[in-house]
Design an enzyme around this catalytic site. Structure first.
Site, short mmCIF file in Angstrom:
data_model
loop_
_atom_site.label_atom_id
_atom_site.label_comp_id
_atom_site.label_asym_id
_atom_site.label_seq_id
_atom_site.Cartn_x
_atom_site.Cartn_y
_atom_site.Cartn_z
N SER A 296 -35.24 36.88 26.14
CA SER A 296 -35.12 38.34 25.92
C SER A 296 -33.88 38.93 26.56
O SER A 296 -33.35 39.93 26.11
CB SER A 296 -36.37 39.06 26.46
OG SER A 296 -36.44 38.93 27.87
N ASP B 141 -45.88 33.78 29.70
CA ASP B 141 -45.50 33.55 31.09
C ASP B 141 -45.49 32.04 31.30
O ASP B 141 -46.54 31.39 31.29
CB ASP B 141 -46.53 34.22 32.03
CG ASP B 141 -46.15 34.07 33.50
OD1 ASP B 141 -45.38 33.15 33.83
OD2 ASP B 141 -46.65 34.86 34.31
N TYR C 98 -35.25 28.31 45.74
CA TYR C 98 -34.61 28.38 44.42
C TYR C 98 -33.82 27.09 44.15
O TYR C 98 -33.93 26.49 43.08
CB TYR C 98 -33.70 29.60 44.38
CG TYR C 98 -32.95 29.79 43.09
CD1 TYR C 98 -33.58 30.33 41.96
CD2 TYR C 98 -31.60 29.45 42.98
CE1 TYR C 98 -32.88 30.52 40.78
CE2 TYR C 98 -30.90 29.63 41.80
CZ TYR C 98 -31.54 30.17 40.70
OH TYR C 98 -30.85 30.35 39.53
N1 NAP Z 1 -27.23 34.55 36.28
C1 NAP Z 1 -26.79 33.57 37.03
O1 NAP Z 1 -25.77 33.72 37.73
C2 NAP Z 1 -27.48 32.25 37.06
C3 NAP Z 1 -26.88 31.21 37.78
C4 NAP Z 1 -27.48 29.97 37.80
C5 NAP Z 1 -28.65 29.76 37.11
N2 NAP Z 1 -29.23 30.78 36.42
C6 NAP Z 1 -30.47 30.48 35.73
O2 NAP Z 1 -30.35 30.81 34.36
C7 NAP Z 1 -31.62 31.18 33.84
C8 NAP Z 1 -31.49 32.53 33.17
O3 NAP Z 1 -31.11 33.47 34.16
P1 NAP Z 1 -30.50 34.90 33.81
O4 NAP Z 1 -29.41 35.13 34.75
O5 NAP Z 1 -30.29 35.01 32.35
O6 NAP Z 1 -31.73 35.81 34.28
P2 NAP Z 1 -32.29 37.21 33.74
O7 NAP Z 1 -31.21 38.00 33.09
O8 NAP Z 1 -33.06 37.76 34.86
O9 NAP Z 1 -33.30 36.75 32.57
C9 NAP Z 1 -34.40 35.95 32.87
C10 NAP Z 1 -35.20 35.73 31.62
O10 NAP Z 1 -36.33 34.93 31.95
C11 NAP Z 1 -37.54 35.63 31.59
N3 NAP Z 1 -38.60 35.23 32.53
C12 NAP Z 1 -38.62 35.37 33.88
N4 NAP Z 1 -39.78 34.89 34.37
C13 NAP Z 1 -40.49 34.43 33.32
C14 NAP Z 1 -41.76 33.82 33.16
N5 NAP Z 1 -42.57 33.59 34.21
N6 NAP Z 1 -42.17 33.48 31.93
C15 NAP Z 1 -41.38 33.70 30.85
N7 NAP Z 1 -40.18 34.29 30.91
C16 NAP Z 1 -39.74 34.65 32.13
C17 NAP Z 1 -37.15 37.11 31.64
O11 NAP Z 1 -37.98 37.95 30.86
P3 NAP Z 1 -39.30 38.66 31.52
O12 NAP Z 1 -38.90 39.20 32.85
O13 NAP Z 1 -39.72 39.68 30.52
O14 NAP Z 1 -40.32 37.58 31.62
C18 NAP Z 1 -35.76 37.02 31.02
O15 NAP Z 1 -35.85 36.89 29.63
C19 NAP Z 1 -32.57 31.16 35.03
O16 NAP Z 1 -33.26 29.94 35.07
C20 NAP Z 1 -31.66 31.28 36.23
O17 NAP Z 1 -32.24 30.70 37.37
C21 NAP Z 1 -28.67 32.01 36.38
#
Ligand code: NAP
Length: 237
Positions: A11, A57, A148
């Site tokens: 999303s 979830d 994490y």
């Molecule tokens: N952004 C960064 O700098 C970064 C760096 C390294 C790794 N990552 C990894 O990349 C991935 C995506 O991160 P992002 O930065 O895009 O984060 P984000 O913008 O916060 O998006 C997270 C997504 O995961 C969903 N989500 C969270 N908890 C969930 C659950 N229990 N069940 C189903 N959906 C869930 C959220 O929707 P809802 O809240 O509606 O559930 C949202 O769609 C993550 O695994 C994160 O650890 C991100």
């Protein structure tokens, strides 16, 4: 060839960018998040037709099971799976609450295991490709991110092992490990200071992480790999 792509955490952020890229390539996308309205809104915003936004979830086994039942009944065989659902609860270990530790592990690690298991049942007959989203801190570690980082390092071991387990069924499993990407997860960070640590001097865009995900989904001879998408951050950590 158009495939059915399932994107958990589709999303917002990186998962949303992956969904957009997959839809642009003509694939049918089912994207899932806890917030059903957000998932539906993103699905409706994608180019092409028949995309679906569902609530799930990933930390709850029954939710994941129900999601795959709905997908197999309404959409058919899963070709691609992307695990982008993730959370962080950054704190020094001494200050970390047990419930936060559990949430991080259940979402980031157990969640991806559950969704992979669900997708494999569908992929076994036709093959497929899975990309998990790890993190550069899973590779290098980071103070204030013990839990994490452990969840992401665990995902690496899981990815390599699963890649071995299902290779003979023509299912590939890889991991993209991003550095700092501009999403809600990094919204509160002081950008200028953090960017000084990155060799390329800036945060990445979600679309830049998505590009790497698509590369791994589409590369027929790559499995069990960890691909860093971090502007060189690993070199500086
Ligand atoms: N952004 C960064 O700098 C970064 C760096 C390294 C790794 N990552 C990894 O990349 C991935 C995506 O991160 P992002 O930065 O895009 O984060 P984000 O913008 O916060 O998006 C997270 C997504 O995961 C969903 N989500 C969270 N908890 C969930 C659950 N229990 N069940 C189903 N959906 C869930 C959220 O929707 P809802 O809240 O509606 O559930 C949202 O769609 C993550 O695994 C994160 O650890 C991100």
């Amino acid at each position: 060839m158009s495939r059915l792509a399932v994107v958990f955490g589709g999303s917002r952020g990186i998962g949303r960018a992956v969904s957009q890229l997959l839809a642009q390539r003509g694939h049918r996308v089912v994207l899932l998040s806890r917030n059903k309205e957000a998932a539906r809104a993103t699905a409706e915003s994608l180019p092409g037709e028949k995309h679906l936004g569902l609530s799930c979830d990933v930390s709850k086994e029954e939710d994941v099971q129900r999601a795959f039942e709905t997908i197999s009944k309404n959409c058919g065989t899963v070709g691609y799976l992307v695990n982008a659902a993730g959370i962080n609860r950054d704190a020094l270990l001494l200050r970390s609450k047990s419930e936060d530790m559990l949430s991080v592990l259940q979402t980031n690690l157990l969640g991806s295991m559950l969704t992979c298991r669900g997708a494999l049942r569908s992929m076994l007959s036709h093959g497929g490709a899975i990309v998990n989203i790890g993190s550069v801190v899973g590779v290098k570690g980071n103070s204030g991110q013990c839990v994490y980082s452990a969840s992401k390092a665990g995902l690496e071991g899981f990815t390599r092992s699963l890649a071995k387990e299902v290779a003979t069924r023509n299912i590939r499993v890889n991991l993209v490990a991003p550095g700092f990407i501009l999403t809600d997860m990094t919204a509160a960070l002081e950008k200028e200071e953090a960017a000084r640590r990155i060799p390329l001097g800036r945060f990445g865009e979600p679309a830049e992480a998505a590009q790497a995900v698509l590369f791994l989904l589409e590369s027929p001879y790559i499995t069990g790999q960890v691909l860093l998408v971090d502007g060189g951050l690993r070199l500086a950590l």
